[in-house]
Design an enzyme around this catalytic site. Structure first.
Site, PDB file in Angstrom:
ATOM      1  N   HIS A   1       8.229  -0.050  18.561  1.00 43.96           N
ATOM      2  CA  HIS A   1       7.053   0.466  17.844  1.00 43.96           C
ATOM      3  C   HIS A   1       7.216   1.966  17.595  1.00 43.96           C
ATOM      4  CE1 HIS A   1       2.535  -0.444  17.077  1.00 43.96           C
ATOM      5  NE2 HIS A   1       2.967   0.479  16.239  1.00 43.96           N
TER       6      HIS A   1
ATOM      7  N   GLU B   1       3.127  -6.102  23.375  1.00 41.44           N
ATOM      8  CA  GLU B   1       4.057  -5.017  23.659  1.00 41.44           C
ATOM      9  C   GLU B   1       3.863  -4.523  25.092  1.00 41.44           C
ATOM     10  OE1 GLU B   1       3.494  -2.093  20.583  1.00 41.44           O
ATOM     11  OE2 GLU B   1       4.155  -3.456  19.000  1.00 41.44           O
TER      12      GLU B   1
ATOM     13  N   ARG C   1       2.394  -4.808  11.929  1.00 40.15           N
ATOM     14  CA  ARG C   1       1.691  -5.112  13.162  1.00 40.15           C
ATOM     15  C   ARG C   1       2.246  -6.400  13.764  1.00 40.15           C
ATOM     16  NH1 ARG C   1       0.269  -0.773  13.838  1.00 40.15           N
ATOM     17  NH2 ARG C   1      -1.799   0.109  14.196  1.00 40.15           N
TER      18      ARG C   1
ATOM     19  N   ALA D   1       8.473   3.176  14.476  1.00 39.63           N
ATOM     20  CA  ALA D   1       8.635   3.472  13.056  1.00 39.63           C
ATOM     21  C   ALA D   1       7.812   4.672  12.606  1.00 39.63           C
ATOM     22  CB  ALA D   1       8.268   2.246  12.221  1.00 39.63           C
TER      23      ALA D   1
ATOM     24  N   GLY E   1       0.834  -1.194   0.000  1.00 39.66           N
ATOM     25  CA  GLY E   1       0.000   0.000   0.000  1.00 39.66           C
ATOM     26  C   GLY E   1       0.868   1.242   0.000  1.00 39.66           C
ATOM     27  N   ARG E   2       0.437   2.265   0.721  1.00 40.63           N
ATOM     28  CA  ARG E   2       1.197   3.519   0.759  1.00 40.63           C
ATOM     29  C   ARG E   2       2.625   3.298   1.253  1.00 40.63           C
ATOM     30  NH1 ARG E   2      -3.888   5.186   2.632  1.00 40.63           N
ATOM     31  NH2 ARG E   2      -4.812   6.973   1.561  1.00 40.63           N
ATOM     32  N   ILE E   3       2.739   2.630   2.399  1.00 34.49           N
ATOM     33  CA  ILE E   3       4.057   2.466   3.017  1.00 34.49           C
ATOM     34  C   ILE E   3       4.912   1.497   2.213  1.00 34.49           C
ATOM     35  CG2 ILE E   3       5.260   1.675   5.082  1.00 34.49           C
ATOM     36  CD1 ILE E   3       2.757   2.607   6.682  1.00 34.49           C
TER      37      ILE E   3
END
Length: 324
Positions: free
Chosen positions: A285, A266, A237, A287, A154-156
């Protein structure tokens, strides 16, 4: 108990100045609560129409108890804490902010990939123990001979693809939704089957959402099918990778290494067996974060709340309601 129409029901940020600037300029008052449970949300948000939400699960329990709530805007891209079927049933518009940290997450994936493949963290730890010997890093391969597989583009994933392509890597991708909604991708991206991506990639970078069909999608079978010289990176995720299977794969040298920005539970505890492996890297977490992306996220969450309250089309719907 809040009597405001817009309520930040749970948020662990240091301040809400960005949200305040947007909401007050639009003429809306709001409350910033620190609810930890669904029960606390139900008790304290009875008048809310829009909930700005970070962690607390949003589902039938919330929507039945709070019939005034008609919109939930999540701080972030993922909406795995919102039951979209329940939101649809109760006429609740769910929104996210999918484009605030795109560059940052792609950058983090690249940083983790480079740290793994160039063995930066490994040699740094050796030097701190008095070992100065490049031969301990061997083998290291030239980036331009590597095939990088992107699982979910997708976008990332697309931003990450641009980065590794610029370094001379071959880019292959698998995405179950790639053919939908007329999405366009860079010409250099080669689409392959899931099996081919796993078998041919020197690095696999995960960028798909967490859903029922992606939960533990990388397990023993997939690690066995990867090259023994391959690496895996996850900035999407926790839960997409079966971490017990990952530890098994590292211990048995089924893969060359792994880097995670997200884990299933987490925070990762200091006694986690993954941390015993020199070829395992983890970040907390983080990023999504830069000074700029953090402010963009907060601003866009508030702007989406304002649009809903004004009965304007929301920009980032993740389910279909009459307001979308």
């Amino acid at each position: 108990m809040s009597n405001k129409k817009i309520v930040i029901c749970d948020l662990d940020h240091e301040d809400v100045e960005a949200e305040k600037a947007v909401l007050e300029a639009a003429g809306y008052e709001f409350d910033w609560l620190h609810c930890k449970t669904q029960e606390e949300v139900i008790e304290n948000c009875k008048e809310a129409v829009v909930l700005l939400n970070q962690y607390v699960r949003m589902d039938r329990k919330i929507f039945e108890a709070l019939p005034n709530v008609k919109c939930v805007v999540r701080y972030g891209v993922g909406v795995d804490n919102i039951n979209l079927d329940d939101a649809d049933e109760f006429g609740v518009q769910a929104c996210n902010v999918p484009d605030y940290g795109t560059r940052e997450v792609a950058d983090q994936a690249l940083a983790l990939m480079m740290c793994l493949t160039r063995k930066v963290a490994f040699t740094n730890s050796l030097i701190r123990k008095g070992v100065w010997d490049y031969r301990r890093e061997i083998p290291i391969y030239r980036m331009s001979v590597m095939t990088v597989g992107i699982y979910g583009i997708g976008r990332i994933g697309t931003e990450f693809a641009k980065r590794v392509h610029a370094m001379g890597c071959r880019v292959i991708a698998y995405d179950i939704e790639a053919g939908k909604q007329g999405r366009k991708f860079p010409d250099f991206v080669e689409f392959v089957s899931e099996e081919e991506l796993i078998a041919k990639s020197d690095v696999i970078s995960i960028h798909c959402p967490l859903r029922q069909d992606t939960y533990h999608v990388f397990g023993k079978e997939q690690f066995k099918a990867m090259k023994n010289s391959a690496y895996i990176v996850n900035v999407a995720r926790g839960g997409i990778i079966d971490e017990e299977a990952l530890e098994w794969a590292l211990a048995n040298k089924e893969i060359a290494g792994a880097a995670l920005d997200v884990v299933e539970h987490e925070p990762l505890t200091a006694d986690n067996p993954l941390l015993s492996h020199d070829n395992f890297i983890v970040s907390p977490h983080t990023a999504w974060y830069s000074e700029e992306s953090a402010q963009e996220l907060k601003r866009k969450v508030a702007e989406e709340a304002v649009r809903f309250m004004r009965n304007e089309p929301v920009h980032y719907p993740v389910n279909l309601t009459k307001n979308s």
